[in-house]
Write a protein that holds these residues in place. Sequence first.
Motif, PDB file in Angstrom:
ATOM      1  N   LEU A   1       0.816  -1.211   0.000  1.00 25.40           N
ATOM      2  CA  LEU A   1       0.000   0.000   0.000  1.00 25.40           C
ATOM      3  C   LEU A   1       0.854   1.268   0.000  1.00 25.40           C
ATOM      4  O   LEU A   1       0.547   2.244  -0.692  1.00 25.40           O
ATOM      5  CB  LEU A   1      -0.912   0.018   1.228  1.00 25.40           C
TER       6      LEU A   1
ATOM      7  N   LEU B   1       1.231   4.608  -2.796  1.00 25.41           N
ATOM      8  CA  LEU B   1       0.770   5.878  -2.234  1.00 25.41           C
ATOM      9  C   LEU B   1       1.870   6.933  -2.295  1.00 25.41           C
ATOM     10  O   LEU B   1       1.607   8.103  -2.605  1.00 25.41           O
ATOM     11  CB  LEU B   1       0.317   5.685  -0.785  1.00 25.41           C
TER      12      LEU B   1
ATOM     13  N   SER C   1       1.831  10.331  -4.503  1.00 24.94           N
ATOM     14  CA  SER C   1       2.017  11.606  -3.812  1.00 24.94           C
ATOM     15  C   SER C   1       3.035  12.503  -4.510  1.00 24.94           C
ATOM     16  O   SER C   1       2.975  13.735  -4.391  1.00 24.94           O
ATOM     17  CB  SER C   1       2.465  11.365  -2.367  1.00 24.94           C
TER      18      SER C   1
ATOM     19  N   ILE D   1      -2.492  12.310   2.486  1.00 24.77           N
ATOM     20  CA  ILE D   1      -1.927  11.033   2.935  1.00 24.77           C
ATOM     21  C   ILE D   1      -1.024  11.231   4.138  1.00 24.77           C
ATOM     22  O   ILE D   1      -1.115  10.492   5.134  1.00 24.77           O
ATOM     23  CB  ILE D   1      -1.149  10.361   1.784  1.00 24.77           C
TER      24      ILE D   1
ATOM     25  N   VAL E   1       5.704   5.133   3.804  1.00 25.17           N
ATOM     26  CA  VAL E   1       5.222   6.185   2.909  1.00 25.17           C
ATOM     27  C   VAL E   1       6.119   7.411   3.005  1.00 25.17           C
ATOM     28  O   VAL E   1       6.575   7.950   1.985  1.00 25.17           O
ATOM     29  CB  VAL E   1       3.761   6.575   3.248  1.00 25.17           C
TER      30      VAL E   1
ATOM     31  N   TYR F   1       8.574   8.637   0.015  1.00 26.69           N
ATOM     32  CA  TYR F   1       8.211   9.925  -0.591  1.00 26.69           C
ATOM     33  C   TYR F   1       9.358  10.929  -0.495  1.00 26.69           C
ATOM     34  O   TYR F   1       9.725  11.574  -1.483  1.00 26.69           O
ATOM     35  CB  TYR F   1       6.960  10.470   0.098  1.00 26.69           C
TER      36      TYR F   1
END
Length: 204
Positions: free
Chosen positions: A28, A32, A36, A46, A89, A93
């Motif tokens: 997941l 994501l 982003s 998020i 995440v 990112y």
Amino acid sequence: MIELLKVLAATYEHLLLTYGALAVSIALAIPLAIASVYSRKLASVIMAFANVVQAVPSFAVVALVVPFLGIGFTPAVFAIVLRALLPIVRNTYVGMMSVDEATIDAARGIGLTDFQIIRYIRLPNAYAPMFAGIKFAGILANSIAILTAIIGSGGLGRLVFEGLASFNTEKVIAGALPAILIAVFIDVSFTKIEGRFGSDNSSR
């Protein structure tokens, strides 16, 4: 004397819970993080959601899952995933966004598509921080898997809580010691993976 087979069965359940939740978190979190990169609005939503979940105590997250999903293995996985998402995440990112914009512009200039930029430039740049996030998420998942025994997930947490309830130190140790060893294994194994990907990326 705690039966060895009982401890082994609990350890198997615990590993299934920990690594299963970690696998779902990775599946997941990475998409994501990629999404982003191309939407600041999505990124803010998020990150805000992940930060809110991360701020909630682990025990409260486990308890809040029960009214919606009940008790058992699946709700426990869901609770762990909620807590393990943020490190992966965020690190992925940040790693992808740390690429110099001049490099991205140059890649577009030679005709690379957005997908190719992600695959060949942004993701390789994010390998080291991404695996650092996965390592932290794995250690976090291992610890929360102990807590989820209170909602019927089984595993080593069940031995720990049964031992605490009956003042049985032997049972507490039988549950806690394998969990500690699993945490050490997660830390060592993912540190090696993180270092390998980091060195491979730096040699490019």
